[in-house]
Design a protein around this motif. Structure first.
Motif, mmCIF file in Angstrom:
data_model
loop_
_atom_site.group_PDB
_atom_site.id
_atom_site.type_symbol
_atom_site.label_atom_id
_atom_site.label_comp_id
_atom_site.label_asym_id
_atom_site.label_seq_id
_atom_site.Cartn_x
_atom_site.Cartn_y
_atom_site.Cartn_z
ATOM 1 N N TYR A 115 5.469 17.090 -3.728
ATOM 2 C CA TYR A 115 6.732 17.569 -3.370
ATOM 3 C C TYR A 115 7.848 16.557 -3.167
ATOM 4 C CZ TYR A 115 10.174 20.749 -0.883
ATOM 5 O OH TYR A 115 11.194 21.651 -0.345
ATOM 6 N N CYS A 116 8.928 16.570 -3.791
ATOM 7 C CA CYS A 116 10.058 15.707 -3.588
ATOM 8 C C CYS A 116 10.244 15.236 -2.123
ATOM 9 C CB CYS A 116 11.285 16.177 -4.169
ATOM 10 S SG CYS A 116 11.186 16.752 -5.984
ATOM 11 N N THR A 121 10.247 11.066 1.913
ATOM 12 C CA THR A 121 9.747 10.442 3.489
ATOM 13 C C THR A 121 9.048 9.275 3.347
ATOM 14 O OG1 THR A 121 9.885 12.938 4.058
ATOM 15 C CG2 THR A 121 8.504 11.132 5.248
ATOM 16 N N GLN A 122 8.127 8.955 2.189
ATOM 17 C CA GLN A 122 7.286 7.809 1.942
ATOM 18 C C GLN A 122 8.330 6.616 1.704
ATOM 19 O OE1 GLN A 122 4.411 7.423 3.339
ATOM 20 N NE2 GLN A 122 4.898 9.696 4.050
ATOM 21 N N VAL A 123 9.222 6.991 0.670
ATOM 22 C CA VAL A 123 10.260 5.862 0.297
ATOM 23 C C VAL A 123 11.123 5.502 1.518
ATOM 24 C CG1 VAL A 123 12.318 5.571 -0.895
ATOM 25 C CG2 VAL A 123 10.229 6.738 -1.860
ATOM 26 N N ALA A 134 9.985 5.619 4.560
ATOM 27 C CA ALA A 134 9.213 4.793 5.505
ATOM 28 C C ALA A 134 8.878 3.120 4.994
ATOM 29 C CB ALA A 134 7.769 5.144 5.737
ATOM 30 N N ALA A 135 8.508 3.078 3.651
ATOM 31 C CA ALA A 135 8.652 1.726 2.996
ATOM 32 C C ALA A 135 9.830 0.998 3.028
ATOM 33 C CB ALA A 135 8.214 1.981 1.626
ATOM 34 N N THR A 136 10.936 1.523 2.851
ATOM 35 C CA THR A 136 12.205 1.078 3.137
ATOM 36 C C THR A 136 12.321 0.306 4.367
ATOM 37 O OG1 THR A 136 13.262 2.276 1.360
ATOM 38 C CG2 THR A 136 14.625 1.270 3.133
ATOM 39 N N LYS A 137 12.163 1.192 5.302
ATOM 40 C CA LYS A 137 12.223 0.826 6.897
ATOM 41 C C LYS A 137 11.290 -0.338 6.849
ATOM 42 C CE LYS A 137 15.507 3.265 8.266
ATOM 43 N NZ LYS A 137 16.751 2.773 8.463
ATOM 44 N N GLY A 178 0.730 -1.222 -0.100
ATOM 45 C CA GLY A 178 -0.008 0.080 -0.032
ATOM 46 C C GLY A 178 0.850 1.181 0.039
ATOM 47 N N GLN A 179 1.848 1.132 0.721
ATOM 48 C CA GLN A 179 2.915 2.419 0.853
ATOM 49 C C GLN A 179 3.377 2.602 -0.621
ATOM 50 O OE1 GLN A 179 5.234 1.024 4.129
ATOM 51 N NE2 GLN A 179 5.048 3.062 5.249
ATOM 52 N N VAL A 180 3.772 1.596 -1.398
ATOM 53 C CA VAL A 180 4.679 1.611 -2.569
ATOM 54 C C VAL A 180 3.295 2.277 -3.537
ATOM 55 C CG1 VAL A 180 5.697 0.691 -4.555
ATOM 56 C CG2 VAL A 180 6.337 -0.009 -2.357
ATOM 57 N N ARG A 181 2.315 1.528 -3.623
ATOM 58 C CA ARG A 181 1.197 2.174 -4.296
ATOM 59 C C ARG A 181 0.956 3.772 -3.983
ATOM 60 N NH1 ARG A 181 -2.211 -2.502 -3.340
ATOM 61 N NH2 ARG A 181 -2.427 -1.707 -2.023
ATOM 62 N N GLY A 182 0.950 4.057 -2.764
ATOM 63 C CA GLY A 182 0.879 5.666 -2.485
ATOM 64 C C GLY A 182 2.069 6.461 -2.942
#
Length: 93
Positions: A34-35, A40-42, A44-47, A20-24
């Motif tokens: 904004y980059c 920030t989301q990348v 979070a998904a990595t963690k 879901g994070q990656v789709r987001g």
């Protein structure tokens, strides 16, 4: 039986969250967000993926490697080698 068998439901929930994070993140890119917000989301998904990897590694060590160590010999050496390689990959990433 895999070492993570008893932990499968938790792993699946975590992986569904990551999906879901990656789709987001993809949606954020499509919407020209904004980059820094995307980064920030990348992060979070990595963690979240790292948490899954560490859980799998822990299960592997406590089940597969421990079982092979009890057997000893070449099987044990192979499982330890595999674990070392997996740890090295996680540290490099």
């Amino acid at each position: 039986m895999n070492g993570y068998d008893g932990n499968k439901d938790d792993l699946r929930k975590r992986l569904n969250r990551v999906e879901g994070q990656v789709r987001g993140i993809a949606r954020m890119v499509d919407e020209d967000k904004y980059c820094i917000d995307i980064l920030t989301q990348v992060s979070a998904a990595t963690k979240a993926l790292e948490t899954v990897a560490l859980s799998l590694l822990s299960d592997h060590l406590s089940h597969c490697v421990a079982e092979a160590s009890a057997t000893g010999g070449a099987v044990a050496a192979e499982k330890v080698r595999e674990a070392n390689e997996a740890i090295a990959r996680l540290v490099r990433s």
